[in-house]
Design a protein around this motif. Structure first.
Motif, PDB file in Angstrom:
ATOM      1  N   SER A 267       5.668  85.369  22.589  1.00  0.00           N
ATOM      2  CA  SER A 267       6.168  86.184  21.700  1.00  0.00           C
ATOM      3  C   SER A 267       7.696  85.308  21.247  1.00  0.00           C
ATOM      4  CB  SER A 267       6.845  87.639  22.387  1.00  0.00           C
ATOM      5  OG  SER A 267       7.449  87.376  23.628  1.00  0.00           O
ATOM      6  N   LEU A 268       8.380  84.626  22.467  1.00  0.00           N
ATOM      7  CA  LEU A 268       9.437  83.674  22.206  1.00  0.00           C
ATOM      8  C   LEU A 268       8.986  82.641  20.869  1.00  0.00           C
ATOM      9  CD1 LEU A 268      11.082  83.210  25.435  1.00  0.00           C
ATOM     10  CD2 LEU A 268      12.151  84.416  23.346  1.00  0.00           C
ATOM     11  N   VAL A 269       7.836  82.113  21.193  1.00  0.00           N
ATOM     12  CA  VAL A 269       7.497  81.128  19.976  1.00  0.00           C
ATOM     13  C   VAL A 269       7.408  81.769  18.882  1.00  0.00           C
ATOM     14  CG1 VAL A 269       5.745  79.574  19.375  1.00  0.00           C
ATOM     15  CG2 VAL A 269       6.248  80.022  21.843  1.00  0.00           C
ATOM     16  N   THR A 270       6.849  82.908  18.651  1.00  0.00           N
ATOM     17  CA  THR A 270       6.905  83.602  17.242  1.00  0.00           C
ATOM     18  C   THR A 270       8.182  83.796  16.727  1.00  0.00           C
ATOM     19  OG1 THR A 270       4.606  84.782  17.780  1.00  0.00           O
ATOM     20  CG2 THR A 270       5.931  85.763  16.076  1.00  0.00           C
ATOM     21  N   SER A 271       9.119  84.485  17.674  1.00  0.00           N
ATOM     22  CA  SER A 271      10.341  84.715  17.104  1.00  0.00           C
ATOM     23  C   SER A 271      11.153  83.516  16.817  1.00  0.00           C
ATOM     24  CB  SER A 271      11.185  85.572  18.061  1.00  0.00           C
ATOM     25  OG  SER A 271      10.338  86.986  18.519  1.00  0.00           O
ATOM     26  N   LEU A 272      11.003  82.450  17.368  1.00  0.00           N
ATOM     27  CA  LEU A 272      11.656  81.202  17.244  1.00  0.00           C
ATOM     28  C   LEU A 272      11.310  80.498  15.881  1.00  0.00           C
ATOM     29  CD1 LEU A 272      13.308  78.688  17.889  1.00  0.00           C
ATOM     30  CD2 LEU A 272      11.557  77.836  19.209  1.00  0.00           C
ATOM     31  N   VAL A 273      10.067  80.491  15.665  1.00  0.00           N
ATOM     32  CA  VAL A 273       9.587  79.872  14.526  1.00  0.00           C
ATOM     33  C   VAL A 273      10.085  80.501  13.285  1.00  0.00           C
ATOM     34  CG1 VAL A 273       7.530  79.074  13.297  1.00  0.00           C
ATOM     35  CG2 VAL A 273       7.515  78.417  15.692  1.00  0.00           C
ATOM     36  N   ASP A 419       0.603  69.230   9.351  1.00  0.00           N
ATOM     37  CA  ASP A 419       0.715  68.447  10.651  1.00  0.00           C
ATOM     38  C   ASP A 419       2.369  67.917  10.833  1.00  0.00           C
ATOM     39  OD1 ASP A 419      -1.935  68.852  11.445  1.00  0.00           O
ATOM     40  OD2 ASP A 419      -2.624  66.936  10.503  1.00  0.00           O
ATOM     41  N   ARG A 420       2.686  67.605   9.566  1.00  0.00           N
ATOM     42  CA  ARG A 420       4.018  67.184   9.567  1.00  0.00           C
ATOM     43  C   ARG A 420       5.095  68.177  10.014  1.00  0.00           C
ATOM     44  NH1 ARG A 420       5.231  64.414   3.971  1.00  0.00           N
ATOM     45  NH2 ARG A 420       7.167  64.354   4.854  1.00  0.00           N
ATOM     46  N   CYS A 441       2.456  78.376  17.391  1.00  0.00           N
ATOM     47  CA  CYS A 441       3.670  77.774  16.503  1.00  0.00           C
ATOM     48  C   CYS A 441       2.809  77.375  15.024  1.00  0.00           C
ATOM     49  CB  CYS A 441       4.065  76.556  17.140  1.00  0.00           C
ATOM     50  SG  CYS A 441       5.492  75.631  16.120  1.00  0.00           S
ATOM     51  N   LEU A 442       1.549  76.717  15.256  1.00  0.00           N
ATOM     52  CA  LEU A 442       0.706  76.354  14.107  1.00  0.00           C
ATOM     53  C   LEU A 442       0.350  77.718  13.165  1.00  0.00           C
ATOM     54  CD1 LEU A 442      -0.652  74.275  12.359  1.00  0.00           C
ATOM     55  CD2 LEU A 442      -2.724  74.801  13.968  1.00  0.00           C
TER      56      LEU A 442
END
Length: 634
Positions: A267-273, A419-420, A441-442
């Protein structure tokens, strides 16, 4: 979903879709007045449902449910169709009371326009230059700090205004005081400019020193024994820009600390991105907009050329059997292939009309139904069936090489762009460099990346798959009212007593409505989730129609690659049911949607439940394409 299929209690979104489908059927049946009434009734129902929803969430202090945005999109579509129908009614009334007027020539547009699903109605894509301006509007509107010289200029303007006010209050006889005020103003303004210039030079020197220091850090990160490629040099420059951004902002440090404390919290990854891409001045967000503009500029000419009508050709009229929920750009079906009309007598022998009939008795299709494969053996050899589908698809004609080449180039460019973005994000936040975090993240990057591009991308896919969509549309028109048994569904998997069950107008209606929601999404991952929900609803309905005591529901995502493992149906029964759902959806563009999903869905999903559901839907589409069509039946 079980309640929706079994108890007759339907979610508001499904009820709204049912009302909208009824309005569209009236519209395509050339009954504009009744269709106009049904569109307004659908809008009224949606507004009432949303008002009740707001009151409920207000009392419970909950968040807005995810179906709200879909219902708003559906209301927008119904409103646009209601406006179109009202215009049609007004024109009919004018034609009855006024003589025909000479057509007024329209000036040529500045850019090509793309034909929408409504036949002669034009629905343009934005030109690339306007799209680029819209994408950069947020970045330009962001608050910018003033330089020392700009601050000094503002201070001097205030000093000059105060000086003019004091000079206006002095008498003409006070010449000495006026001279003193003038000299004092000039001295203060000069001092402000000198100080500001010194500050500007100092700031520029420090910024240059910091830039060189950060560039050295980026060079060390990209250290290599061989010369860097242009892409690596650009990546190094972007990484240096990210480091410079982090020098001026504190929030990246806080997020890195959170990731270090909780490395497995997705959930931290989702919020960060999400937070990262919402900041227009961050280098990664700026790169996202640049890549979107580049892809859009590559897609626009290809779609415009593919959509331009041939010289001397009149616009195609919409197929009356195709039930599409869009005259606008928000539903992503911008480029419809020429829909086939009913076959002429000289082209093929007449086909017996399909009449709706009850589910239980034998099929009234006559010779057409007898031309179908036997329902007990039609899906036993799936490999042979798919091979026949492939060979007959090739026999229908090969796609023009330029369109295929343009599609391949666009797909490759999109993959490189994603990818970039992912590579730069992992460079900026090293805590995301794990397998689970990369996948999350993707997924978070794909949603904002595809949202403005999907209509144009789908238009190119539809131009390439024009022949397949035309074949699917012919089958949908021919078998629109066919009973489920004619498609190969065994009677045991149909409602035994439809009147007692109440609710829907035809079997597996909830699954067909759920599949119709796929075109409302613009992100591949959400479209795939819609397909998974459709197959799960099929299993729920089948278990409700034919309950088995040994079938136990499986909960959770660890259901294996086949979501029907413990259901009352097997793979041989699932495909004819899914084919029937496809026919009832009335969406020929599902061919292009599935082709795009197969290309852009992450490889990890293609070997699990999601991949199984996508493959099943593609097999059902191929089967529906090859349904016997009168004299074309083999």
């Amino acid at each position: 979903m079980a309640a929706a299929a079994g108890d007759g209690t339907v979610k508001p979104l499904q009820s709204a879709m049912k009302l909208a489908n009824g309005a569209i059927e009236l519209d395509t049946g050339n009954r504009p007045r009744e269709a106009y009434t049904e569109y307004l009734r659908t809008i009224h129902y949606i507004s009432q449902a949303l008002l009740e929803e707001v009151e409920t969430t207000k009392e419970a202090r909950e968040t807005v449910p995810p179906d709200t945005s879909k219902m708003l999109k559906l209301a927008q579509q119904c409103l646009e169709r209601a406006q179109s129908t009202a215009t049609k009614l007004g024109k009919t009334r004018l034609k009855a009371t006024m003589p025909a007027a000479a057509p007024i020539p329209q000036p040529a547009g500045r850019h090509r326009r793309v034909y929408s699903d409504e036949g002669g109605k034009l629905s343009p894509f934005l030109p690339p230059e306007i799209f680029q301006k819209l994408q950069g509007a947020e970045s330009q509107s962001s608050k910018k700090e003033l330089t020392p010289l700009e601050e000094a200029s503002l201070q001097n303007q205030k000093l000059k205004a105060a000086y003019e006010a004091r000079m206006a209050r002095l008498d003409p006889s006070q010449a000495m005081q006026k001279t003193s005020l003038t000299l004092s103003l000039q001295r203060q303004m000069m001092e402000n400019l000198v100080i500001a210039k010194a500050r500007e030079e100092t700031l520029q020197r420090k910024m240059e020193e910091r830039r060189l220091r950060l560039q050295e850090a980026a060079n060390r990160r990209f250290c290599s024994q061989v010369a860097l490629t242009p892409e690596e040099r650009e990546q190094r420059a972007l990484y240096a820009a990210v480091l410079e951004y982090e020098q001026d902002h504190d929030w990246p440090k806080h997020w890195k600390a959170k990731l270090k404390r909780s490395p497995g919290d997705l959930s931290l990854v989702t919020s960060l991105v999400s937070h990262l891409l919402s900041l227009p001045d961050h280098p990664i967000a700026q790169l996202l907009r640049r890549l979107q503009c580049a892809v859009y500029s590559a897609l626009y000419p290809a779609v415009s050329r593919a959509a331009a009508p041939a010289p001397g050709c009149c616009p195609q009229t919409p197929n009356p059997g195709s039930r599409r929920l869009r005259p606008s750009q928000s539903l992503h079906c911008m480029l419809s292939p020429p829909e086939p009309s009913a076959p002429r007598p000289q082209d093929c022998p007449p086909t017996p009309p399909l009449q709706p009939g009850p589910v239980g008795p034998p099929s009234p299709l006559g010779d057409t139904a007898s031309g179908l494969p036997d329902k007990d053996s039609s899906f036993e050899d799936l490999e042979q069936f798919l091979g026949t589908s492939e060979r007959q698809g090739q026999g229908r004609g090969v796609q023009p090489e330029p369109q295929l080449q343009q599609l391949k180039s666009a797909v490759e460019e999109i993959h490189n762009a994603i990818d970039r973005l992912l590579s730069l994000t992992l460079l900026a936040f090293e805590g995301l460099n794990t397998a689970a975090s990369k996948d999350r993240c993707l997924a978070c990057i794909e949603e904002p990346f595809f949202s403005p591009l999907w209509p144009l991308l789908l238009a190119l896919y539809r131009s390439v798959h024009r022949a397949r969509e035309a074949a699917l549309s012919r089958s949908m028109e021919l078998y629109r009212n066919a009973p489920p048994t004619a498609i190969g569904i065994p009677t045991k998997l149909l409602p035994q007593n439809p009147e007692a069950k109440g609710a829907t107008g035809y079997p597996y209606c909830a699954a067909a409505q759920e599949l119709g929601l796929l075109v409302l999404e613009s992100c591949p991952q959400k479209k795939l989730e819609c397909i998974v929900r459709t197959l799960r609803l099929i299993c729920v309905c089948a278990e409700d129609y034919c309950p088995t005591p040994e079938a136990t529901p499986q909960a959770g995502p660890q259901a294996g690659p086949q979501p029907i493992a413990a259901a009352a149906i097997g793979a041989d029964d699932l495909l004819p049911i899914l084919s029937f759902v496809v026919l009832r959806s009335g969406l020929p563009q599902l061919v292009s949607e599935c082709a795009a999903l197969e290309e852009f869905i992450h490889e990890g999903y293609l070997i699990g439940e999601e991949g199984y559901c996508l493959t099943s839907l593609q097999s059902a589409l191929s089967y529906v394409e090859l349904l016997p069509q009168g004299g074309l039946a083999k």
